[in-house]
Design a protein around this motif. Structure first.
Motif, PDB file in Angstrom:
ATOM      1  N   GLU A   1      -8.367  11.353  -2.328  1.00 50.54           N
ATOM      2  CA  GLU A   1      -7.436  10.264  -2.059  1.00 50.54           C
ATOM      3  C   GLU A   1      -7.785   9.117  -2.996  1.00 50.54           C
ATOM      4  O   GLU A   1      -8.944   8.664  -3.033  1.00 50.54           O
ATOM      5  CB  GLU A   1      -7.544   9.799  -0.601  1.00 50.54           C
ATOM      6  N   LEU A   2      -6.812   8.614  -3.723  1.00 53.91           N
ATOM      7  CA  LEU A   2      -7.074   7.614  -4.758  1.00 53.91           C
ATOM      8  C   LEU A   2      -6.455   6.267  -4.401  1.00 53.91           C
ATOM      9  O   LEU A   2      -5.340   6.201  -3.879  1.00 53.91           O
ATOM     10  CB  LEU A   2      -6.524   8.080  -6.110  1.00 53.91           C
ATOM     11  N   ASN A   3      -7.208   5.208  -4.655  1.00 55.89           N
ATOM     12  CA  ASN A   3      -6.737   3.815  -4.576  1.00 55.89           C
ATOM     13  C   ASN A   3      -6.089   3.493  -3.234  1.00 55.89           C
ATOM     14  O   ASN A   3      -4.953   3.028  -3.156  1.00 55.89           O
ATOM     15  CB  ASN A   3      -5.761   3.525  -5.724  1.00 55.89           C
TER      16      ASN A   3
ATOM     17  N   ARG B   1     -11.561   8.444  -2.573  1.00 61.19           N
ATOM     18  CA  ARG B   1     -12.447   9.366  -1.858  1.00 61.19           C
ATOM     19  C   ARG B   1     -12.312  10.765  -2.459  1.00 61.19           C
ATOM     20  O   ARG B   1     -11.205  11.198  -2.784  1.00 61.19           O
ATOM     21  CB  ARG B   1     -12.110   9.382  -0.368  1.00 61.19           C
ATOM     22  N   TYR B   2     -13.430  11.465  -2.552  1.00 63.81           N
ATOM     23  CA  TYR B   2     -13.442  12.778  -3.196  1.00 63.81           C
ATOM     24  C   TYR B   2     -14.275  13.756  -2.366  1.00 63.81           C
ATOM     25  O   TYR B   2     -15.378  13.422  -1.917  1.00 63.81           O
ATOM     26  CB  TYR B   2     -14.062  12.699  -4.597  1.00 63.81           C
TER      27      TYR B   2
ATOM     28  N   ASP C   1     -14.353  -4.520  -4.094  1.00 65.08           N
ATOM     29  CA  ASP C   1     -13.847  -5.680  -3.363  1.00 65.08           C
ATOM     30  C   ASP C   1     -12.617  -6.243  -4.077  1.00 65.08           C
ATOM     31  O   ASP C   1     -12.670  -6.571  -5.256  1.00 65.08           O
ATOM     32  CB  ASP C   1     -14.955  -6.740  -3.290  1.00 65.08           C
ATOM     33  N   ILE C   2     -11.498  -6.332  -3.356  1.00 65.03           N
ATOM     34  CA  ILE C   2     -10.278  -6.878  -3.969  1.00 65.03           C
ATOM     35  C   ILE C   2      -9.797  -8.117  -3.219  1.00 65.03           C
ATOM     36  O   ILE C   2      -8.666  -8.552  -3.415  1.00 65.03           O
ATOM     37  CB  ILE C   2      -9.151  -5.822  -3.990  1.00 65.03           C
ATOM     38  N   THR C   3     -10.690  -8.687  -2.380  1.00 68.35           N
ATOM     39  CA  THR C   3     -10.288  -9.869  -1.617  1.00 68.35           C
ATOM     40  C   THR C   3      -9.828 -10.987  -2.538  1.00 68.35           C
ATOM     41  O   THR C   3      -8.752 -11.560  -2.384  1.00 68.35           O
ATOM     42  CB  THR C   3     -11.460 -10.367  -0.750  1.00 68.35           C
TER      43      THR C   3
END
Length: 679
Positions: free
Chosen positions: A181-183, A198-199, A217-219
């Motif tokens: 599952e990406l991004n 996730r891989y 972190d993208i806050t």
């Protein structure tokens, strides 16, 4: 455990002995050679292994394996005939092969460990958090960035179910679905917004063995993306910020020609835009080299450089950073601080810090650095103490960091949002100390005016009593009443006051001696000793010095406006050899002085700077001649005793005048006179 006898102590026997010594399942009984100067015999003497010239004296039924590395067929035949039936005899050719295999095995193991260490360093250096789980869903990999973002220490995460570490995790589902599952966006338990990929993990035959997640972190990114909706508005806002800044700002292009300055730049340098725009970067420099040109060449920022600029030859501190777009240097931006203004601000800041630190705690356990067992034990004890309201006794020499521990205990307790007040009992007048602590009621006043003490000011907070041994006996009894009953009586009043105050005490002196001499309340001693934490001196935990220095460089860089990045190995070795009578406080003073001796643009603290700091009286270390069999403590004691004798003689034995002359309290003077048998 296999008992081994080595016959032949030449080069092969010596190597074999060294390898077998490192194997847990091998026990070398002895090594034999007719030449007592053989390498293996010499090595055996060094490591305490039995040796001899006749193997017959050592051939017993306890021997399981004999290695014949003499290379002589006659010796092999004799050993074969004399050995017990259960004893295995290995000839030289096989032994040499075994030595070669063992050496190769050791080499491969070392290589593997080095590679594993390198890989771990890489994973711990990246900004992205990384978490891995095994087939049971337990965490088996957790890097430093993951620990920082989740707030979970690495040691607490490894081996735990992933759902306990991150309840909202989707790694178990990825493991079961066997699909990456990406991004994907996720909010951690602490509110941090991340984007994660996730891989599933497969072994060499295609069997799934675990799952792995990488997240960032993208806050801040999300907040910025929400605000930036119009590029023209952003451009206008940035220009307004640059022009309204009190810091002088100059920007040059990739050729070093000026392209932008703000009004503060004109005010500090005295140069107008027309005198700078389109001109070379050194147009504003009175002396020295242009930092803009240095940055354009090196592509690296330069910070904290002292320079003189402009027509007025003003002294400033300059920070310059490259402007890099698509991996290409497009120019550089410099920020100039007028030192005169900075000095005034730093003076005000120091005053504010002094006031704040008197009122509240400013340090936490994160400010205590070290990896030695002693400091780790002390920190663990302090963390446990922070969870209770019991009084704490901190013991250790002057400068070890007792106040730092007191701050950290308060900051981690339930009282952290209330006051932290420090009182140095040794530095205060004994006659005023009691009223300062417990408050007073003026009986002569008709209104009975009441003066609040520090205990009342510390309500719901923490009162730190440093050098508790210097607290007068009457005050000790009042403190004991408060600790036992939570009740305070102002001096001159019989009205009880109910309070809730955490008491932390500290001493650098022998409490037991003071108690035995009647200078310290015995019941108070046992009451305080319920939680006693001993902080060991720095000379007993020198391996903590590199970690402390790393922290000090960050702290002092901020205080001095410098950019010292590291210390050389030679300088560190000199500091590791020093005895540190003044402990961490002395170490900070030495590093501070060394940084002052450095050039303004230097970034590496060297041996010469450290020597200047350690021997700040101007004499080189090599010129100092110490008395035989003397230690730093004994030399300092001798010097202190001489000063005390001189001061007493000058004041004709008057203790009060002597204490005033030396700038210490009368109580401290009596303690020192007693210490050196001068009374």
């Amino acid at each position: 455990m296999q008992n081994v006898l080595i016959v032949g102590a030449g080069t092969g026997g010596s190597i074999l002995l060294d390898l077998l010594q490192n194997l847990d399942f091998m026990n070398v009984l002895a090594i034999i050679d007719t030449d007592e100067e053989a390498p293996g015999i010499i090595h055996a003497k060094e490591i305490g292994i039995a040796y001899g010239i006749d193997w017959k004296n050592y051939l017993t039924t306890d021997v399981h394996i004999i290695f014949d590395v003499t290379g002589k067929e006659s010796v092999f035949a004799e050993l074969l005939a004399a050995r017990p039936n259960h004893t295995l005899l290995i000839p030289g050719s096989v032994a040499n092969l075994l030595v070669k295999l063992l050496k190769e095995n050791d080499t491969y193991i070392k290589r593997i460990r080095v590679e594993m260490h390198k890989q771990r360093m890489i994973f711990d250096s990246v900004e992205e958090g990384m978490i891995g789980i095994n087939h049971e869903g337990n965490v088996n990999f957790f890097n430093k960035s993951a620990s920082r973002m989740t707030g979970v220490p690495i040691t607490e995460a490894i081996g735990k179910p992933i759902t306990e570490v991150i309840p909202s995790t989707e790694l178990p589902r990825v493991f079961l679905a066997r699909k990456q599952e990406l991004n994907r966006e996720l909010i951690l338990g602490n509110g941090m917004e991340i984007v994660t990929s996730r891989y599933p993990l497969f072994d060499h035959v295609g069997n799934i063995v675990g799952a792995f997640a990488v997240f960032k972190d993208i806050t801040g990114v999300l907040a910025l993306a929400e605000e930036i909706t119009d590029l023209n508005k952003v451009k206008t806002m940035l220009e307004a910020i640059i022009h309204s800044s009190d810091d002088a700002i100059s920007v040059v292009d990739d050729m070093g020609n000026g392209i932008l300055v703000n009004p503060a730049y004109t005010r500090i340098t005295g140069l107008t835009e027309n005198e700078v725009i389109g001109k070379p970067a050194n147009a504003d420099i009175s002396e020295g080299e242009s930092i803009h040109m240095q940055v354009l060449k090196s592509r690296k920022p330069v910070r904290g450089v002292n320079m003189r600029i402009g027509e007025n030859n003003r002294e400033v501190i300059v920070n310059v950073a490259p402007i890099i777009v698509d991996h290409q240097v497009k120019g550089s931006v410099g920020v100039i601080h007028d030192i005169t203004e900075m000095r005034n601000l730093m003076k005000e800041l120091d005053q504010a810090r002094t006031i704040i630190r008197k009122l509240e705690s400013t340090y936490t356990f994160d400010d205590i650095f070290g990896v030695s067992p002693d400091i780790e034990i002390a920190v663990d004890q302090a963390k446990l103490a922070a969870k209770s309201n019991l009084p704490v006794l901190l013991r250790g020499e002057t400068g070890v960091g007792k106040e730092l521990f007191a701050h950290a205990i308060h900051s981690s307790s339930e009282r952290r949002f209330n006051k932290f007040i420090r009182v140095n009992c040794a530095a205060m007048d004994p006659n005023r100390l009691e009223t300062t602590l417990f408050g007073s009621v003026e009986s002569t006043s008709q209104s009975g005016q009441r003066k609040q003490g520090l205990l009342e000011e510390s309500e719901q907070g923490t009162l730190f009593l440093d050098e508790i041994t210097d607290l007068p006996l009457d005050s000790q009894e009042k403190l004991l009443v408060f600790l036992k009953e939570g009740i305070l009586y102002n001096i001159g009043s019989a009205q009880p006051i109910q309070l809730s105050v955490r008491i932390i005490t500290a001493t650098s002196k022998k409490l037991e001696k003071a108690m035995n001499e009647g200078r310290f309340n015995e019941e108070l001693y046992y009451f305080l000793n319920r939680i006693a934490i001993h902080i060991t001196p720095l000379r007993s935990r020198k391996k903590d010095i590199p970690f402390i220095i790393e922290h000090l460089l960050v702290k002092l860089n901020q205080e001095f406006g410098m950019n010292v990045k590291r210390i050389t190995r030679e300088a560190l070795d000199r500091l590791m050899d020093y005895e540190w009578a003044g402990n961490v406080r002395e170490l900070e003073n030495v590093i501070s002085r060394a940084m002052i001796y450095m050039g303004s643009s230097e970034m590496v603290l060297g041996l010469e700077d450290i020597i200047k700091s350690l021997y700040s009286d101007g004499n080189e270390a090599e010129e100092q001649i110490l008395p035989e069999k003397s230690t730093l403590a004994s030399i300092m004691d001798g010097h202190e005793k001489t000063i005390l004798e001189t001061a007493l003689r000058e004041n004709k034995g008057n203790k009060s005048l002597t204490a005033t002359r030396l700038g210490i309290s009368l109580r401290s003077l009596y303690y020192k006179l007693e210490k050196f048998s001068l009374i």
